[in-house]
Design an enzyme around this catalytic site. Structure first.
Site, PDB file in Angstrom:
ATOM      1  N   THR A   1      11.492  -1.653   0.777  1.00  0.00           N
ATOM      2  CA  THR A   1      10.897  -1.405   2.089  1.00  0.00           C
ATOM      3  C   THR A   1      10.034  -0.147   2.097  1.00  0.00           C
ATOM      4  OG1 THR A   1      11.424  -0.922   4.387  1.00  0.00           O
ATOM      5  CG2 THR A   1      13.058  -0.262   2.788  1.00  0.00           C
TER       6      THR A   1
ATOM      7  N   SER B   1      17.712   4.864   8.398  1.00  0.00           N
ATOM      8  CA  SER B   1      18.874   4.109   8.904  1.00  0.00           C
ATOM      9  C   SER B   1      19.779   3.836   7.707  1.00  0.00           C
ATOM     10  CB  SER B   1      18.434   2.773   9.518  1.00  0.00           C
ATOM     11  OG  SER B   1      18.014   1.876   8.503  1.00  0.00           O
TER      12      SER B   1
ATOM     13  N   LYS C   1      18.316   0.736   0.572  1.00  0.00           N
ATOM     14  CA  LYS C   1      17.132   0.424  -0.247  1.00  0.00           C
ATOM     15  C   LYS C   1      16.775   1.612  -1.157  1.00  0.00           C
ATOM     16  CE  LYS C   1      16.133  -3.705   1.352  1.00  0.00           C
ATOM     17  NZ  LYS C   1      16.034  -4.917   0.575  1.00  0.00           N
TER      18      LYS C   1
ATOM     19  N   TYR D   1      20.655   0.941   6.739  1.00  0.00           N
ATOM     20  CA  TYR D   1      19.977  -0.130   5.995  1.00  0.00           C
ATOM     21  C   TYR D   1      18.910   0.460   5.055  1.00  0.00           C
ATOM     22  CZ  TYR D   1      15.972  -3.025   5.038  1.00  0.00           C
ATOM     23  OH  TYR D   1      14.914  -3.607   4.397  1.00  0.00           O
ATOM     24  N   HIS D   2      18.027   1.303   5.590  1.00  0.00           N
ATOM     25  CA  HIS D   2      16.971   1.857   4.734  1.00  0.00           C
ATOM     26  C   HIS D   2      17.576   2.695   3.600  1.00  0.00           C
ATOM     27  CE1 HIS D   2      14.352   0.889   8.290  1.00  0.00           C
ATOM     28  NE2 HIS D   2      13.496   0.605   7.342  1.00  0.00           N
TER      29      HIS D   2
END
Ligand code: NAD
Ligand code: USQ
Length: 398
Positions: A145, A188, A194, A190-191
């Site tokens: 991302t 976040s 990554k 989530y990030h």
């Protein structure tokens, strides 16, 4: 080429599977269908009525004569099964989409934080570990991302493709240059997963000579591709709810059903965007241009254009006459940022980015008009808060 598509039942994975199958690649989808279960948990549904994965692949065969196979497997929990299937099938490449991908869902509560960390980190590590275990020269293409770079720049500082050239002063006072991984700055949980994936890629490329391409993708918008439009049973999913709906698709859906656009804060946030048809094309380019064994991971910035959210909202307002609501931001993010991104490598492979135009907006608008009766308006508001403090403040102000 034989390609495994991990997460091939999802929003990006399904059209990519069709795109590669159309060009004669032998496609095997591996998915644990967790995304469909999360819809049940959140009591939401894709705006478009998506068929079961079995009906989808049967319809694809009926319409085109191409065979796509499907294996239901959780890659985060089932290392042995993953290894066995790699041994049996010997794929040339793996495209890895199989992660929990919504930032708001990852910030919802402590359980969803833990789930996102376990699912994404263990899933990615199992894939890398399994490729080493079977000793096959498989090219791994991962969907990363743009958010790994963070959105902290107030100045237009170009973001390079993964690596930053830096000057370092040595202890004997010489100036040397080096190339380092761009410092991660996730926004976040989530990030953050990554950024942790990216670290694992560096390690496995260095230690085991794995060939890895990490695609740092922007926000994907649109719904259909040429392939998913061939038959109603092939329709792609369309998320519009407060957790999984991404900003541009949400705005287009909101405008189509006559609701005000939900801009968080001032809308001064600049984000990178890419149309779903370009997602499929870029993955094809990445598959055709693998790094060599022993090279550091190739990092490509997979984005077409950067826009501020307020500009996007105003553009849609001009076309549709919709209203815009500037709402308190449930996220902990910079109110304004600049974003300049290099995407030279994908362009050098021949990619010509599709840019936002009214005609493309129309495609999404048509879909949202057609399925507007399926929309549950009570699910549109974003109710996942980045901090307990933000949640308390916003609850008091309501
Ligand atoms: P999605 O949630 O629609 O699809 C992900 C798929 O992976 C789902 O079908 C899910 O069931 C599957 N999956 C999740 N965990 C799994 C596991 N442990 N084992 C097997 N299957 C599993 O998401 P998407 O929008 O298609 O995104 C795909 C990838 O692209 C993600 O990794 C995401 O981070 C990345 N990405 C997406 C966007 C976007 O705007 N959608 C933008 C940039 C990057
Ligand atoms: N936003 C609004 N209004 C909304 C929804 C979102 O203003 O109704 C704002 C958010 O506050 C944020 C921006 O829009 O500033 C983007 O939010 P988003 O939900 O569209 O995108 P994001 O959370 O960043 O995540 C999405 C995908 C993720 C992918 C990422 C690419 O869900 O899988 O990795 O886009 S990127 O943003 O480039 O990191």
């Amino acid at each position: 080429m034989k390609v495994f598509i991990l997460g091939g039942d999802g929003f990006c994975g399904w059209p990519t599977a069709l795109h590669l199958s159309k060009f004669g690649h032998d496609v095997v989808i591996i998915d644990n269908l967790s995304r469909r279960r999360i819809d049940l948990e959140l009591d939401v549904e894709s705006l478009t009525p998506i068929c079961s994965i079995y009906d989808r692949i049967n319809a694809w065969f009926e319409v085109t004569g191409h065979v796509i196979r499907f294996v239901e497997l959780d890659i985060a929990h089932n290392f042995d099964e993953l290894t066995s299937i790699l041994r049996e099938e010997k794929p040339d490449s793996i495209v890895h989409f199989a992660e929990q991908r919504a930032a708001p869902y990852s910030m919802k509560n402590s359980r969803t934080k833990n789930y996102t960390i376990f699912n994404n980190i263990c899933g990615t590590h199992n894939v890398l570990n399994a490729v080493v275990e079977v000793q096959q020269d498989i090219h791994l293409v991962h969907l990363g991302t743009m958010g790994v770079y963070g959105y902290g720049h107030k100045e237009p500082v170009p973001i390079p493709e993964g690596y930053l050239d830096v000057q370092i002063r040595t202890s004997d006072d010489r100036q040397i240059t080096d190339s380092i991984v761009y410092p991660p700055n996730p926004g976040s949980v989530y990030h953050m997963t990554k950024t942790m994936d990216a670290q694992m890629f560096q390690y496995y490329a260095k230690n085991d000579n794995l060939r890895i391409t990490d695609l740092h993708q922007g926000i994907v918008w649109g719904t259909q591709t040429q392939d998913t439009s061939l038959d109603e049973r092939l329709v792609n999913r369309f998320d519009y709810d407060g957790d999984y709906g991404t900003v541009l698709n949400r705005f287009l859906m909101q405008a189509a059903v006559g609701l005000p656009l939900t801009v968080h804060g001032t809308g001064g946030q600049t984000r990178a965007f890419i149309h779903i048809t370009d997602t499929c094309k870029c993955i094809e380019y990445a598959l055709m241009n693998p790094p060599s064994s022993g090279a550091r991971p190739t990092i490509l910035n997979q984005m077409a254009e950067a826009r501020t959210l307020s500009d996007l909202a105003k553009d849609i307002q001009l076309i549709t006459g919709c209203e815009i609501d500037y709402l308190p931001n449930p996220r902990n993010e910079a109110e304004e940022n600049d974003l300049v991104v290099r995407n030279d490598q994908l362009r050098s492979f021949g990619w010509k980015p599709t840019l936002m135009e009214d005609s493309l907006f129309l495609e999404v608008t048509e879909i949202t008009q057609r399925y507007r009766n399926r929309a549950d308006y009570s699910k549109i508001q974003c109710v996942s808060y980045w901090t307990k403090h933000t949640q308390e403040q916003q609850t008091i102000n309501q």
